[in-house]
Enzyme design. Structure first.
Site, PDB file in Angstrom:
ATOM      1  N   TYR A 142       1.185  -1.012   0.057  1.00 54.25           N
ATOM      2  CA  TYR A 142       0.058   0.048   0.389  1.00 54.25           C
ATOM      3  C   TYR A 142       0.964   1.110   0.038  1.00 54.25           C
ATOM      4  CZ  TYR A 142      -3.307   3.724   1.500  1.00 54.25           C
ATOM      5  OH  TYR A 142      -4.008   4.754   1.712  1.00 54.25           O
ATOM      6  N   ASP A 156       9.334   2.372   0.194  1.00 57.40           N
ATOM      7  CA  ASP A 156       7.748   3.555   1.352  1.00 57.40           C
ATOM      8  C   ASP A 156       8.434   3.126   1.868  1.00 57.40           C
ATOM      9  OD1 ASP A 156       6.184   4.304   1.982  1.00 57.40           O
ATOM     10  OD2 ASP A 156       4.471   3.751   0.494  1.00 57.40           O
ATOM     11  N   LYS A 160       4.229   8.807   8.853  1.00 57.70           N
ATOM     12  CA  LYS A 160       3.550   8.372  10.631  1.00 57.70           C
ATOM     13  C   LYS A 160       4.602   8.637  11.281  1.00 57.70           C
ATOM     14  CE  LYS A 160       0.905   4.560   8.500  1.00 57.70           C
ATOM     15  NZ  LYS A 160       0.729   3.859   7.267  1.00 57.70           N
TER      16      LYS A 160
HETATM   17  C1  LIG Z   1       0.137   4.327   5.927  1.00 58.99           C
HETATM   18  C2  LIG Z   1       1.138   4.069   4.327  1.00 58.99           C
HETATM   19  C3  LIG Z   1       0.922   5.252   3.793  1.00 58.99           C
HETATM   20  C4  LIG Z   1      -0.001   6.226   3.374  1.00 58.99           C
HETATM   21  O1  LIG Z   1       0.723   7.520   4.140  1.00 58.99           O
HETATM   22  P1  LIG Z   1      -0.847   8.358   4.871  1.00 58.99           P
HETATM   23  O2  LIG Z   1      -0.220   9.207   5.486  1.00 58.99           O
HETATM   24  O3  LIG Z   1      -1.924   7.522   5.874  1.00 58.99           O
HETATM   25  O4  LIG Z   1      -1.202   8.657   3.278  1.00 58.99           O
HETATM   26  C5  LIG Z   1       1.633   5.603   2.316  1.00 58.99           C
HETATM   27  N1  LIG Z   1       2.559   3.634   2.282  1.00 58.99           N
HETATM   28  C6  LIG Z   1       2.236   2.705   3.621  1.00 58.99           C
HETATM   29  C7  LIG Z   1       4.144   2.265   3.246  1.00 58.99           C
HETATM   30  C8  LIG Z   1       1.761   3.278   4.530  1.00 58.99           C
HETATM   31  O5  LIG Z   1       1.854   2.443   5.612  1.00 58.99           O
END
Ligand SMILES: *Cc1c(COP(=O)(O)O)cnc(C)c1O
Length: 429
Positions: free
Chosen positions: A143, A238, A266
């Site tokens: 994701y 990511d 995060k």
């Molecule tokens: C949570 C998440 C996102 C998106 O971040 P948001 O702050 O919710 O937009 C992107 N990549 C990864 C791996 C994530 O866990």
């Protein structure tokens, strides 16, 4: 008692889609009433009915120090008194960029945004601008936020056009997204072969944490580094979850693989909305106002958000042993699950990397999206409600990670282990 949560949920559903501002909060996959939270301190959250839970969601990762860490709260209060936002540069943004490049050497130059979604979306734009190519490769079950081109899973044949995962995404957008299988080198090679000279970047969660936690196989990340280099594509990690979670240097340090671009979210905001993307200078020189790739944000580098983020990162930096403490607690949970599997024969398994872990209700090991989908989600639902009744708040979905914080005590972990064991005993009957 959950009277107040129930009443709020009914009110919420009238004017908010599904009653929530982000889907997983609605308890859709476990059913029942989401707990409306009133406050959180340390390892505990408290709902509007006064129920307290040991929290293993930790806001999906940010609360690595525990909720309401006194130094973070103090920094935010102090920042508030100086004004909430200016739309002009501040010293803390400079400190943040300096600290990021120190902690994560691959992050030579960085740009702050307000969410992980924005960070990944922007990094991809930079990769496309830099390479002059349109296509990207992502992995099934990874994701990367909710931007159009990333809400894509594989069609029946991964080599053909990917289909959007969400309504409202034009196929014209998603057709540039190619989908490979996590931990499957052959699937990546095949996509490069079929799209030679057209792939701008491979974007990957270095530890997958959005299909439950799945570790990369030993040679997977080095392989991605090698093939992207050979093919003139960029490698994007990511690290929205792994950043400052696997260690101060995140996954690039943990696995000793240096990507071209990285994204954070995060933890980097310490509980406030912050994301960041960055990497090699020559690539980041593409970004406006230096280069031709446009990206902007009214509240980017917001002074309150950077106060929370900087304070959190500095606390982590000044106490690196926190990562051993986190991993040790996570290992105790892993050991419990392993013994339930190996000694008692239950259909359960556990994946753990550092303090990231998932308990899977399935027989086989989980190494990719398809094996994750073999889990018994109904069993997970029973487990979830058993944990809630035991005063323990775990993710309301099988396909999420369990997050530990420095505020979780050994006693909290003892109580959690007892509740996990009790679930299996009560299921025996
Ligand atoms: C949570 C998440 C996102 C998106 O971040 P948001 O702050 O919710 O937009 C992107 N990549 C990864 C791996 C994530 O866990």
């Amino acid at each position: 008692m959950t009277t107040k949560s129930e009443a709020l949920f009914e009110r919420a559903k009238k004017h908010i889609p599904g009653g929530v501002n982000s889907p997983v909060r609605a308890f859709g996959s476990v059913g029942g009433t989401p707990r409306f939270i009133e406050s959180a301190k340390g390892a505990r959250i408290r709902d509007v009915d006064g129920n307290e839970y040991i929290d293993y969601v930790c806001s999906w990762g940010p609360a690595i120090l525990g909720h309401s860490h006194p130094e973070v709260i103090e920094a935010v209060k102090k920042a508030c008194e100086q004004g909430l936002t200016y739309g002009a540069p501040t010293e803390r943004e400079v400190e943040m960029a300096e600290l990021l490049s120190k902690l994560v050497p691959a992050m030579e130059v960085s740009r702050l945004v307000s969410s992980g979604t924005e960070a990944v979306m922007s990094a991809l734009r930079v990769a496309r601008g830099f390479t002059g190519r349109d296509k990207i490769i992502k992995f099934k079950g990874n994701y990367h936020g909710h931007s159009d081109g990333l809400l894509v899973k594989a069609g029946s044949a991964a080599l053909t056009t990917a289909v959007p995962d969400s309504a409202g995404v034009p196929v014209d957008y998603s057709k540039h997204t190619l989908v490979a299988s996590y931990n499957d080198k052959g699937s990546v090679e095949a996509l490069f072969e079929a799209n030679r000279g057209q792939i701008a970047a491979v974007v990957v969660e270095p530890v997958a944490a959005n299909m439950g936690v799945v570790a990369p196989k030993d040679d997977f990340l080095p392989f991605l580094r090698k093939i992207t280099k050979e093919e003139g594509a960029l490698l994007i990690f990511d690290e929205v979850i792994t950043g400052f979670r696997l260690g101060l240097g995140g996954a690039s340090e943990f696995y000793q693989v240096t990507p071209d671009l990285l994204t954070f979210g995060k933890i980097i905001g310490g509980g406030m909305p912050v994301g960041a993307y960055g990497g090699k200078r020559e690539i980041m020189d593409m970004v406006s106002p230096v280069g031709p790739v446009y990206q902007a944000g009214t509240l980017s580098g917001n002074p309150i958000a950077t106060a929370a983020g900087l304070t959190t990162l500095r606390i982590l930096k000044n106490d690196p042993s926190i990562y051993d403490r986190l991993a040790n607690k996570a290992k105790r949970l892993e050991d419990t699950v392993r013994s339930l599997k190996e000694d008692e024969g239950y259909n359960i398994t556990c994946n753990r990397v550092g303090s990231l872990l998932s308990i899977f209700f399935c027989e086989k090991e989980v190494t990719d999206y398809d094996s994750a989908l073999s889990c018994d989600t109904k069993k997970y639902t029973d487990y979830f409600w058993h944990m809630i009744k035991s005063g323990i708040y775990v993710a309301p979905s099988q396909f999420e990670a369990m997050f530990l914080s420095d505020a979780h005590t050994e006693k909290d972990v003892d109580d959690t282990i007892a509740a996990i064991k009790e679930f299996f005993v009560s299921k025996q009957q």
